[in-house]
Design a protein around this motif. Structure first.
Motif, PDB file in Angstrom:
ATOM      1  N   SER A 159       0.826  -1.201   0.000  1.00 28.50           N
ATOM      2  CA  SER A 159       0.000   0.000   0.000  1.00 28.50           C
ATOM      3  C   SER A 159       0.869   1.264   0.000  1.00 28.50           C
ATOM      4  N   ASN A 160       1.909   1.275   0.827  1.00 22.71           N
ATOM      5  CA  ASN A 160       2.795   2.439   0.891  1.00 22.71           C
ATOM      6  C   ASN A 160       3.553   2.637  -0.416  1.00 22.71           C
ATOM      7  N   LEU A 161       3.924   1.544  -1.070  1.00 23.67           N
ATOM      8  CA  LEU A 161       4.587   1.653  -2.369  1.00 23.67           C
ATOM      9  C   LEU A 161       3.633   2.259  -3.391  1.00 23.67           C
ATOM     10  N   ASN A 162       2.407   1.771  -3.416  1.00 27.56           N
ATOM     11  CA  ASN A 162       1.421   2.313  -4.354  1.00 27.56           C
ATOM     12  C   ASN A 162       1.158   3.793  -4.110  1.00 27.56           C
ATOM     13  N   ARG A 163       1.069   4.168  -2.857  1.00 28.26           N
ATOM     14  CA  ARG A 163       0.819   5.577  -2.528  1.00 28.26           C
ATOM     15  C   ARG A 163       2.017   6.443  -2.924  1.00 28.26           C
ATOM     16  N   ALA A 164       3.230   5.925  -2.707  1.00 29.11           N
ATOM     17  CA  ALA A 164       4.435   6.669  -3.108  1.00 29.11           C
ATOM     18  C   ALA A 164       4.450   6.861  -4.621  1.00 29.11           C
TER      19      ALA A 164
END
Length: 181
Positions: A159-164
């Motif tokens: 999720s954090n990768l996608n948001r980044a």
């Protein structure tokens, strides 16, 4: 070259200043670039860079001449970078989601952008997104490894990768659109 580097490392273990300077000269461009990717500004990057090199020289005797030396020293730097970020922001919150709620990763396919600009945008990411992004994209780590290293779930890592990626994509598109307008 490999024999040369082994000799230089052995001299570093004996605290040979010339050998240490050689290691510094050979690897500082790569390692400083690594620090810039993780830290928010140049001053913080320089601080971690210096501290990590001290640690690397102290631990040089632990290098077993297995695998690449560059990989070994980069691991020391990454560990120091993550430790520094965790200390700096003990309350770094990772958006925690269930693995089933994670949207499939989308590729960041955009027009070429200047390296300095991209680095600037990466530095502006929130810490938790920047850490996951760098570990996944630049260090080629899997989400399972990232989750273990950062003590988060795999879903949170994804999720954090996608948001980044989403933040970077929006930022880049704004710049590209302003250039064509």
């Amino acid at each position: 070259m490999k024999e040369n580097i082994e000799l230089i490392i052995k001299k570093c273990v004996e605290n040979d200043r010339e050998a240490q300077l050689k290691i510094y000269q050979l690897f500082s461009p790569i390692l400083y670039g690594l620090c810039l990717k993780y830290m928010r500004n140049e001053d913080d990057a320089k601080d971690v860079f210096q501290e990590a090199f001290v640690i690397a020289f102290q631990k040089m005797g632990q290098y077993k001449f297995e695998g690449s030396f560059e990989g070994w020293i980069k691991r020391i730097f990454i560990n120091k970078l993550l430790e520094t970020l965790k200390k700096k922001k003990k309350d770094v919150l990772f958006l925690d989601v269930f693995d089933t709620d994670v949207i499939e990763e989308e590729e960041l396919e955009l027009a070429p952008i200047e390296q300095e600009k991209l680095l600037e945008y990466i530095q502006e990411l929130p810490d938790q997104y920047r850490m996951v992004f760098n570990l996944f994209v630049f260090e080629k780590m899997k989400h399972k490894e990232i989750a273990k290293l950062l003590e988060i779930s795999e879903g949170t890592s994804k999720s954090n990768l996608n948001r980044a990626k989403s933040i970077l994509k929006k930022r880049i598109l704004v710049v590209l659109n302003s250039k064509t307008a």
